[in-house]
Scaffold this motif. Structure first.
Motif, PDB file in Angstrom:
ATOM      1  N   ASP A 119       0.809  -1.218   0.000  1.00 24.95           N
ATOM      2  CA  ASP A 119       0.000   0.000   0.000  1.00 24.95           C
ATOM      3  C   ASP A 119       0.845   1.271   0.000  1.00 24.95           C
ATOM      4  O   ASP A 119       0.325   2.370   0.236  1.00 24.95           O
ATOM      5  N   GLN A 120       2.133   1.139  -0.280  1.00 20.78           N
ATOM      6  CA  GLN A 120       3.016   2.304  -0.344  1.00 20.78           C
ATOM      7  C   GLN A 120       2.605   3.186  -1.521  1.00 20.78           C
ATOM      8  O   GLN A 120       2.469   2.712  -2.650  1.00 20.78           O
ATOM      9  N   THR A 121       2.372   4.457  -1.251  1.00 21.70           N
ATOM     10  CA  THR A 121       1.887   5.365  -2.293  1.00 21.70           C
ATOM     11  C   THR A 121       2.996   6.268  -2.821  1.00 21.70           C
ATOM     12  O   THR A 121       4.037   6.438  -2.186  1.00 21.70           O
ATOM     13  N   GLY A 125      -0.389  10.160  -4.156  1.00 22.57           N
ATOM     14  CA  GLY A 125      -1.350   9.383  -3.380  1.00 22.57           C
ATOM     15  C   GLY A 125      -1.840   8.129  -4.072  1.00 22.57           C
ATOM     16  O   GLY A 125      -2.800   7.504  -3.631  1.00 22.57           O
ATOM     17  N   GLU A 126      -1.177   7.735  -5.156  1.00 25.39           N
ATOM     18  CA  GLU A 126      -1.582   6.533  -5.885  1.00 25.39           C
ATOM     19  C   GLU A 126      -0.970   5.291  -5.242  1.00 25.39           C
ATOM     20  O   GLU A 126       0.208   5.285  -4.895  1.00 25.39           O
ATOM     21  N   SER A 127      -1.768   4.248  -5.120  1.00 24.84           N
ATOM     22  CA  SER A 127      -1.300   2.970  -4.593  1.00 24.84           C
ATOM     23  C   SER A 127      -1.086   1.990  -5.746  1.00 24.84           C
ATOM     24  O   SER A 127      -1.621   2.191  -6.843  1.00 24.84           O
ATOM     25  N   ALA A 141      -4.872  -3.009   0.386  1.00 23.77           N
ATOM     26  CA  ALA A 141      -6.127  -2.368   0.788  1.00 23.77           C
ATOM     27  C   ALA A 141      -6.954  -1.988  -0.437  1.00 23.77           C
ATOM     28  O   ALA A 141      -6.474  -1.287  -1.328  1.00 23.77           O
ATOM     29  N   ASN A 175      -9.832  -0.261  -0.177  1.00 26.46           N
ATOM     30  CA  ASN A 175     -10.349   1.076   0.101  1.00 26.46           C
ATOM     31  C   ASN A 175      -9.305   1.916   0.832  1.00 26.46           C
ATOM     32  O   ASN A 175      -8.512   1.393   1.615  1.00 26.46           O
ATOM     33  N   LYS A 176      -9.298   3.205   0.564  1.00 24.40           N
ATOM     34  CA  LYS A 176      -8.368   4.137   1.186  1.00 24.40           C
ATOM     35  C   LYS A 176      -8.969   5.530   1.133  1.00 24.40           C
ATOM     36  O   LYS A 176      -9.877   5.787   0.327  1.00 24.40           O
ATOM     37  N   PRO A 177      -8.499   6.444   1.968  1.00 22.83           N
ATOM     38  CA  PRO A 177      -9.000   7.818   1.887  1.00 22.83           C
ATOM     39  C   PRO A 177      -8.654   8.448   0.539  1.00 22.83           C
ATOM     40  O   PRO A 177      -7.625   8.144  -0.061  1.00 22.83           O
ATOM     41  N   THR A 206      -9.513   6.171  -4.958  1.00 26.24           N
ATOM     42  CA  THR A 206      -9.426   4.741  -4.671  1.00 26.24           C
ATOM     43  C   THR A 206      -9.255   3.931  -5.955  1.00 26.24           C
ATOM     44  O   THR A 206      -9.457   4.454  -7.058  1.00 26.24           O
ATOM     45  N   ALA A 264     -17.099   5.934  -2.263  1.00 27.76           N
ATOM     46  CA  ALA A 264     -15.851   6.563  -1.821  1.00 27.76           C
ATOM     47  C   ALA A 264     -15.746   7.965  -2.408  1.00 27.76           C
ATOM     48  O   ALA A 264     -16.042   8.181  -3.587  1.00 27.76           O
TER      49      ALA A 264
END
Length: 227
Positions: free
Chosen positions: A88-90, A94-96, A119, A121-123, A126, A152
């Motif tokens: 989940d490192q972005t 903010g892109e995963s 994950a 889902n993420k803030p 998504t 989301a």
């Protein structure tokens, strides 16, 4: 003699550090060169020798994201399989990795990421936002099946349905509506999915959303009849 012995040890230590740094620099270049070539063997070998799979490229892209952006999918598969990789490192945007794999339509890699614990889902933006923009609805279906958050909200309140309405396929719009996406939601600019569809000149999406708006909105938990 004591002074010269200390000096000798210091010179040996500095030499060791210099060799180590030179070796690491060489590994860094080799690592990202292997990813760029989509060379799974060399990527795997460097990881086995201890190279950190979470190292960022010169453009601040974590290695796995870099591989996905470059469409080096064999190397990406190797990185996902490495238990040290932070899935989940972005990147600075903010892109995963799961978002990028969804955008690229790589269902096998999306399934591999999810099975390894990435994950869904993420803030903010998504994977479902990204999948909803594609012309192929298969990725949208995969993420819905894995319980992606249908409503989301991006940093400005945009939902996956809004993205599908303007950029994606009618099939994605229909899937999201059928799964229960909120057709009445608006973003911070007051725009709804219907507004997005109209702005994008998407008559099929407009029709589907208008049909959904015409449906009666049943309460999710109806009250019990009075005894």
């Amino acid at each position: 003699m004591s002074y010269f012995n200390k000096l000798k040890k210091c010179i040996v230590f500095i030499g060791f550090i210099s060799i180590f740094q030179a070796s690491h620099a060489g590994s860094y270049v080799d690592f990202f060169r292997a990813i760029l070539r989509d060379d799974a063997y060399s990527t795997s070998r460097l990881l086995a020798e201890g190279f950190d799979p979470n190292t960022a490229s010169e453009t601040a892209q974590p290695a796995l994201l870099y591989a996905l952006r470059q469409e080096s999918y064999k190397a990406a598969k190797v990185l996902i399989a490495d238990l040290r990789t932070r899935l989940d490192q972005t990147n600075p945007q903010g892109e995963s990795p799961l978002m990028m794999a969804a955008l690229k339509g790589q269902i096998d890699l999306v399934e591999q990421l999810i099975s390894q614990g990435a994950a869904i889902n993420k803030p903010g933006w998504t994977p479902l936002h990204y999948a909803a923009t594609a012309s192929d609805a298969q990725m949208t279906a995969v993420l819905i099946r894995h319980r992606a958050d249908l409503n989301a909200a991006s940093p400005n309140g945009t939902t996956p349905l809004m993205m599908a309405a303007r950029y994606g396929s009618p099939e994605s719009v229909q899937m999201l509506l059928k799964a229960g996406a909120d057709v009445n939601a608006t973003n911070q600019m007051g725009l709804s999915a219907l507004d997005f569809a109209k702005q994008g000149v998407r008559p099929d999406a407009v029709k589907l959303i208008e049909q959904a708006l015409d449906q009666p909105q049943w309460p999710s938990s109806p009250e019990s009849p009075t005894q």
